[in-house]
Design a protein around this motif. Structure first.
Motif, PDB file in Angstrom:
ATOM      1  N   ASN A   1       0.832  -1.111   0.312  1.00  0.00           N
ATOM      2  CA  ASN A   1      -0.230   0.195  -0.358  1.00  0.00           C
ATOM      3  C   ASN A   1       0.850   1.242   0.096  1.00  0.00           C
TER       4      ASN A   1
ATOM      5  N   SER B   1       0.812   4.406  -3.302  1.00  0.00           N
ATOM      6  CA  SER B   1       0.224   5.750  -2.360  1.00  0.00           C
ATOM      7  C   SER B   1       1.012   6.941  -3.125  1.00  0.00           C
TER       8      SER B   1
ATOM      9  N   THR C   1      -2.962   8.852  -0.011  1.00  0.00           N
ATOM     10  CA  THR C   1      -2.754   8.384   1.098  1.00  0.00           C
ATOM     11  C   THR C   1      -2.578   7.180   0.859  1.00  0.00           C
ATOM     12  N   GLU C   2      -2.217   6.786   1.938  1.00  0.00           N
ATOM     13  CA  GLU C   2      -2.046   4.947   2.347  1.00  0.00           C
ATOM     14  C   GLU C   2      -3.016   4.723   2.861  1.00  0.00           C
TER      15      GLU C   2
ATOM     16  N   THR D   1      -6.528   6.181   1.911  1.00  0.00           N
ATOM     17  CA  THR D   1      -7.280   5.728   0.848  1.00  0.00           C
ATOM     18  C   THR D   1      -7.012   4.748   0.124  1.00  0.00           C
ATOM     19  N   VAL D   2      -6.035   3.773  -0.394  1.00  0.00           N
ATOM     20  CA  VAL D   2      -4.888   3.027  -1.033  1.00  0.00           C
ATOM     21  C   VAL D   2      -6.510   1.503  -0.197  1.00  0.00           C
TER      22      VAL D   2
END
Length: 253
Positions: free
Chosen positions: A174, A178, A184-185, A187-188
């Motif tokens: 992730n 990202s 952002t991580e 969001t991933v």
């Protein structure tokens, strides 16, 4: 270990490469050299059938490193190539073996375990991280065929989710996804959960296998129109025979 074996460590980090060389020499591996580039290795002094191991220290594993492995394998198919890396996702391991790697070892491996695995590779065995076996074990064990008439375009995935799915095929974590997509991580993670739900799979490995069976690749330039349905069913829950050695599973060559 065979007296004819020659280990060439390829690593741009001189300190890391020399440290590994000392570890191997302390464990009775005599012929070990460290190089910054593959092109620096000379094969002129090799006599008769070559018994050589390229030990590539790869962190992170990237396309450039895989290209080096491909070149080494094509130029010297009799040599054994080993990758030692932090990233041990199933998809990344699969990519490495496709370009000719014979052993893929995690940097978490003990010094004694590393030497033992190098010996196995020299003998012609394939070495893969136990993480890969864990991923296979996590697959659906009902061995039900995936419905090939369901295409990626039928899953209602967004363009962003398709890009993240390509990252899963490449075996990217992730954090790397990202960074590459500038999101952002967290969001991933949300997108990955959505992908798993839409594909009706339980983990990243299954999602990648599902997508590849429809012709989707890890290459961002591949268009959605290039997706194809395989002419045979893809079974989940298949686990190849293997032998466990020092936390790593060895599959027959």
């Amino acid at each position: 270990m065979s007296n004819k074996i020659k280990i060439s460590i390829i690593n741009q980090n001189e300190i890391e490469g020399e440290g590994l060389r000392r570890i191997l020499i302390e464990r009775s591996v005599e012929d070990v050299e460290v190089f910054r580039k593959y092109s620096e290795i000379s094969f002129d002094d090799m006599e008769g059938p070559m018994s050589s191991v390229f030990l590539l220290i790869c962190s992170p594993v990237d396309d450039m490193t895989l290209d080096i492995c491909r070149m080494a394998h094509e130029a010297h198919p009799e040599a054994r190539i080993i990758m030692l890396a932090n990233e041990c996702s199933s998809m990344m391991v699969a990519r490495a073996f496709r370009v000719g790697v014979a052993g893929y070892i995690s940097k978490d491996t003990s010094c004694a375990g590393l030497v033992a695995m190098i010996k196995l590779v020299e003998l012609g065995e394939k070495v893969i991280p136990s993480r890969v076996i864990s991923d296979l074990a996590a697959l659906d064990t009902t061995s039900r065929p995936i419905e090939n008439d369901v295409r990626i375009s039928d899953t209602n995935m967004s363009g962003r989710e398709i890009e993240i799915l390509r990252g899963l095929i490449r075996g990217e974590p992730n954090k790397l996804i990202s960074r590459r997509l500038n999101i952002t991580e967290a969001t991933v993670k949300v997108h990955v959960k959505s992908i798993l739900r839409k594909l009706q799979v339980v983990n990243r490995t299954q999602a990648a296998i599902w997508a590849m069976s429809r012709g989707l690749s890890g290459n961002s330039e591949t268009s959605m129109q290039e997706e194809i349905a395989l002419p045979f069913p893809v079974l989940t829950g298949t686990r190849p025979p293997s032998v466990k050695c020092n936390g790593t599973y060895i599959a027959a060559a």
